[in-house]
Design a protein around this motif. Structure first.
Motif, PDB file in Angstrom:
ATOM      1  N   VAL A   1       0.841  -1.168  -0.286  1.00 26.71           N
ATOM      2  CA  VAL A   1       0.262   0.064   0.089  1.00 26.71           C
ATOM      3  C   VAL A   1       0.970   1.759  -0.334  1.00 26.71           C
ATOM      4  O   VAL A   1       0.642   2.442  -0.884  1.00 26.71           O
ATOM      5  CB  VAL A   1      -0.967   0.042   1.021  1.00 26.71           C
ATOM      6  CG1 VAL A   1      -1.641   1.303   1.352  1.00 26.71           C
ATOM      7  CG2 VAL A   1      -2.080  -1.178   1.206  1.00 26.71           C
ATOM      8  N   LEU A   2       1.894   1.238   0.642  1.00 28.11           N
ATOM      9  CA  LEU A   2       3.305   2.558   0.645  1.00 28.11           C
ATOM     10  C   LEU A   2       3.419   2.715  -0.159  1.00 28.11           C
ATOM     11  O   LEU A   2       3.955   4.013  -0.484  1.00 28.11           O
ATOM     12  CB  LEU A   2       3.910   2.271   1.662  1.00 28.11           C
ATOM     13  CG  LEU A   2       3.289   2.846   3.321  1.00 28.11           C
ATOM     14  CD1 LEU A   2       4.681   1.906   4.602  1.00 28.11           C
ATOM     15  CD2 LEU A   2       2.590   3.783   3.990  1.00 28.11           C
ATOM     16  N   LEU A   3       3.929   1.704  -0.848  1.00 29.93           N
ATOM     17  CA  LEU A   3       5.138   2.054  -2.542  1.00 29.93           C
ATOM     18  C   LEU A   3       4.044   1.764  -3.449  1.00 29.93           C
ATOM     19  O   LEU A   3       4.079   2.273  -4.495  1.00 29.93           O
ATOM     20  CB  LEU A   3       5.925   0.078  -2.379  1.00 29.93           C
ATOM     21  CG  LEU A   3       6.332  -0.134  -1.308  1.00 29.93           C
ATOM     22  CD1 LEU A   3       7.640  -0.990  -1.726  1.00 29.93           C
ATOM     23  CD2 LEU A   3       7.757   1.568  -1.146  1.00 29.93           C
ATOM     24  N   TYR A   4       2.965   0.730  -3.435  1.00 25.89           N
ATOM     25  CA  TYR A   4       2.027   1.208  -4.968  1.00 25.89           C
ATOM     26  C   TYR A   4       1.179   1.435  -4.872  1.00 25.89           C
ATOM     27  O   TYR A   4      -0.169   1.686  -5.891  1.00 25.89           O
ATOM     28  CB  TYR A   4       2.063  -0.472  -5.594  1.00 25.89           C
ATOM     29  CG  TYR A   4       3.717  -0.820  -5.621  1.00 25.89           C
ATOM     30  CD1 TYR A   4       3.981  -0.690  -7.133  1.00 25.89           C
ATOM     31  CD2 TYR A   4       4.731  -1.689  -4.276  1.00 25.89           C
ATOM     32  CE1 TYR A   4       4.966  -1.315  -7.795  1.00 25.89           C
ATOM     33  CE2 TYR A   4       6.012  -2.255  -5.306  1.00 25.89           C
ATOM     34  CZ  TYR A   4       5.786  -1.896  -6.588  1.00 25.89           C
ATOM     35  OH  TYR A   4       7.359  -2.071  -7.193  1.00 25.89           O
ATOM     36  N   GLY A   5      -0.174   1.568  -3.625  1.00 26.24           N
ATOM     37  CA  GLY A   5      -1.403   1.783  -3.594  1.00 26.24           C
ATOM     38  C   GLY A   5      -2.218   0.617  -3.436  1.00 26.24           C
ATOM     39  O   GLY A   5      -1.907  -0.337  -2.652  1.00 26.24           O
ATOM     40  N   VAL A   6      -3.818   0.657  -3.551  1.00 24.74           N
ATOM     41  CA  VAL A   6      -4.780  -0.314  -3.130  1.00 24.74           C
ATOM     42  C   VAL A   6      -4.607  -1.170  -3.307  1.00 24.74           C
ATOM     43  O   VAL A   6      -3.771  -1.989  -5.050  1.00 24.74           O
ATOM     44  CB  VAL A   6      -5.800  -0.233  -4.083  1.00 24.74           C
ATOM     45  CG1 VAL A   6      -7.267  -0.831  -3.402  1.00 24.74           C
ATOM     46  CG2 VAL A   6      -6.107   1.726  -3.111  1.00 24.74           C
ATOM     47  N   PRO A   7      -4.422  -2.477  -3.158  1.00 23.65           N
ATOM     48  CA  PRO A   7      -3.726  -3.701  -3.593  1.00 23.65           C
ATOM     49  C   PRO A   7      -4.594  -4.557  -5.019  1.00 23.65           C
ATOM     50  O   PRO A   7      -6.182  -3.636  -4.793  1.00 23.65           O
ATOM     51  CB  PRO A   7      -3.412  -4.822  -2.090  1.00 23.65           C
ATOM     52  CG  PRO A   7      -3.784  -4.096  -1.201  1.00 23.65           C
ATOM     53  CD  PRO A   7      -3.998  -2.648  -1.614  1.00 23.65           C
ATOM     54  N   HIS A   8      -4.366  -5.058  -5.395  1.00 26.28           N
ATOM     55  CA  HIS A   8      -5.171  -5.850  -6.612  1.00 26.28           C
ATOM     56  C   HIS A   8      -6.038  -6.355  -5.785  1.00 26.28           C
ATOM     57  O   HIS A   8      -6.146  -7.316  -5.530  1.00 26.28           O
ATOM     58  CB  HIS A   8      -4.669  -6.969  -7.353  1.00 26.28           C
ATOM     59  CG  HIS A   8      -3.084  -6.049  -7.650  1.00 26.28           C
ATOM     60  ND1 HIS A   8      -3.256  -6.029  -9.305  1.00 26.28           N
ATOM     61  CD2 HIS A   8      -2.183  -6.341  -8.562  1.00 26.28           C
ATOM     62  CE1 HIS A   8      -2.481  -4.728  -9.844  1.00 26.28           C
ATOM     63  NE2 HIS A   8      -1.716  -5.311  -8.982  1.00 26.28           N
ATOM     64  N   VAL A   9      -7.735  -6.955  -6.719  1.00 28.99           N
ATOM     65  CA  VAL A   9      -8.879  -7.568  -5.963  1.00 28.99           C
ATOM     66  C   VAL A   9      -8.757  -8.670  -5.664  1.00 28.99           C
ATOM     67  O   VAL A   9      -9.245  -9.777  -4.795  1.00 28.99           O
ATOM     68  CB  VAL A   9      -9.772  -7.006  -6.703  1.00 28.99           C
ATOM     69  CG1 VAL A   9     -10.278  -8.141  -8.334  1.00 28.99           C
ATOM     70  CG2 VAL A   9     -11.512  -7.159  -5.986  1.00 28.99           C
ATOM     71  N   THR A  10      -7.714  -9.111  -6.678  1.00 31.29           N
ATOM     72  CA  THR A  10      -7.260 -11.104  -6.619  1.00 31.29           C
ATOM     73  C   THR A  10      -6.798 -11.446  -5.155  1.00 31.29           C
ATOM     74  O   THR A  10      -6.834 -12.503  -4.749  1.00 31.29           O
ATOM     75  CB  THR A  10      -6.509 -11.012  -7.874  1.00 31.29           C
ATOM     76  OG1 THR A  10      -4.963 -10.415  -7.507  1.00 31.29           O
ATOM     77  CG2 THR A  10      -6.360 -10.792  -8.905  1.00 31.29           C
ATOM     78  N   VAL A  11      -6.729 -10.147  -4.388  1.00 35.78           N
ATOM     79  CA  VAL A  11      -6.071 -10.353  -3.194  1.00 35.78           C
ATOM     80  C   VAL A  11      -6.731 -11.673  -2.216  1.00 35.78           C
ATOM     81  O   VAL A  11      -6.741 -12.267  -1.250  1.00 35.78           O
ATOM     82  CB  VAL A  11      -5.653  -8.634  -2.208  1.00 35.78           C
ATOM     83  CG1 VAL A  11      -5.275  -9.453  -0.403  1.00 35.78           C
ATOM     84  CG2 VAL A  11      -4.364  -8.924  -2.718  1.00 35.78           C
ATOM     85  N   LEU A  12      -7.933 -11.162  -2.333  1.00 31.09           N
ATOM     86  CA  LEU A  12      -9.332 -12.046  -1.672  1.00 31.09           C
ATOM     87  C   LEU A  12      -9.693 -13.237  -1.772  1.00 31.09           C
ATOM     88  O   LEU A  12     -10.204 -14.100  -1.303  1.00 31.09           O
ATOM     89  CB  LEU A  12     -10.529 -10.943  -2.328  1.00 31.09           C
ATOM     90  CG  LEU A  12     -10.639  -9.521  -2.570  1.00 31.09           C
ATOM     91  CD1 LEU A  12     -12.068  -8.583  -2.264  1.00 31.09           C
ATOM     92  CD2 LEU A  12     -10.769  -9.243  -0.502  1.00 31.09           C
ATOM     93  N   LEU A  13      -8.250 -13.337  -3.236  1.00 28.82           N
ATOM     94  CA  LEU A  13      -8.058 -15.081  -3.398  1.00 28.82           C
ATOM     95  C   LEU A  13      -7.539 -16.189  -2.604  1.00 28.82           C
ATOM     96  O   LEU A  13      -7.768 -16.633  -2.975  1.00 28.82           O
ATOM     97  CB  LEU A  13      -8.575 -15.670  -5.084  1.00 28.82           C
ATOM     98  CG  LEU A  13      -9.326 -15.053  -5.649  1.00 28.82           C
ATOM     99  CD1 LEU A  13      -8.630 -14.919  -7.072  1.00 28.82           C
ATOM    100  CD2 LEU A  13     -10.622 -15.381  -6.128  1.00 28.82           C
TER     101      LEU A  13
END
Length: 272
Positions: free
Chosen positions: A143-155
């Motif tokens: 989050v600090l380096l790239y922003g909001v994580p991909h939605v695939t994190v939920l998988l």
């Protein structure tokens, strides 16, 4: 009389029946690891960060390793590496401890009617606690380096759950073998070190000649590490057939490990 059934139903029933004991024992296991230390649970944050810094320096600076593009930043290399290390350390924490689980709890075998089959599960849950902390560190860094994580994190749970079944099956097997063959713990320590460098943690599979890639893909950890990186960093959905194969294989390994443990546990007291 204690039930020594080897059926998959008995596996699930046992873990559910002794859930309160498992939860209490897991808490004791997690807190006991750092009892007496000044920083306590904070070591769970510092240790993976320290190891990440060391590995990142060695492989990205000294050996000039890359995941793909030449323009790849060192932070990108570090996050991809960290994701692989998180997956591997969950495996190594459980597998390295498995051969000694029964040997370190002899009183449970000889003097007390205790559900011994829960010991590998307790060890797994304790390791999962530290894995979750490492994942939290990874997500904060992303989050600090790239922003909001991909939605695939939920998988991620879809990938990690069969992985825990795979680890659990091996842990039951090794916990039993460790009682009868004391050399198992030494062998496992060597094998986990080998797997650290043979699981595509520090390099992409594409970096190997094609003749060697097939051999690498025979290692189940490679698939779990790849799928974890896909959903965490690259934002890719897991490929269906490898994920399905992992679910089926892991379920089989878990059941076979449990069945082996149940079949051999009657001899624990005689050996110990």
């Amino acid at each position: 009389m204690y039930d020594f059934s080897t059926s998959p139903k008995a596996l699930i029933t046992s873990l559910w029946q002794y859930r309160e004991l498992i939860i209490a024992s897991t808490k004791r296991e997690v807190l006991g690891r750092y009892r007496g230390s000044v920083l306590g649970l904070l070591w769970s944050f510092f240790i993976p960060l320290f190891m990440l810094a060391v590995y990142t320096f060695v492989f990205s600076v000294v050996f000039q390793a890359r995941w793909g593009a030449e323009s790849e930043s060192r932070t990108e290399f570090a996050l991809v590496l960290f994701a692989g290390l998180i997956v591997f350390h969950l495996f190594s924490d459980c597998i390295n401890r498995a051969p000694g689980l029964i040997l370190s709890n002899v009183n449970y075998v000889k003097k007390v009617v205790f559900p011994l089959e829960t010991l590998p599960f307790i060890s797994l849950l304790a390791a999962l606690f530290h894995t979750l902390i490492s994942l939290l560190v990874w997500l904060v860094a992303y989050v600090l380096l790239y922003g909001v994580p991909h939605v695939t994190v939920l998988l991620l749970p879809v990938v990690i759950f069969p992985y825990t079944l795979f680890i659990l099956g091996l842990s039951w097997t090794l916990a039993s073998l460790g009682v009868f063959l004391r050399d198992v713990s030494q062998l496992v320590g060597v094998l986990t070190t080998v797997l650290l460098f043979m699981s595509a943690i520090f390099f992409p599979v594409s970096a190997l000649p094609e003749n060697y890639r097939l051999v690498l893909y025979l290692n189940p950890l490679v698939w779990f590490i790849k799928m974890t990186r896909d959903v965490l960093f690259w934002g890719n959905f897991p490929e269906l057939w490898p994920l399905t194969l992992c679910w089926l294989t892991s379920s089989l390994v878990a059941w076979l490990g449990f069945a082996w443990f149940q079949k051999t546990r009657k001899g624990f007291a005689d050996v110990l």
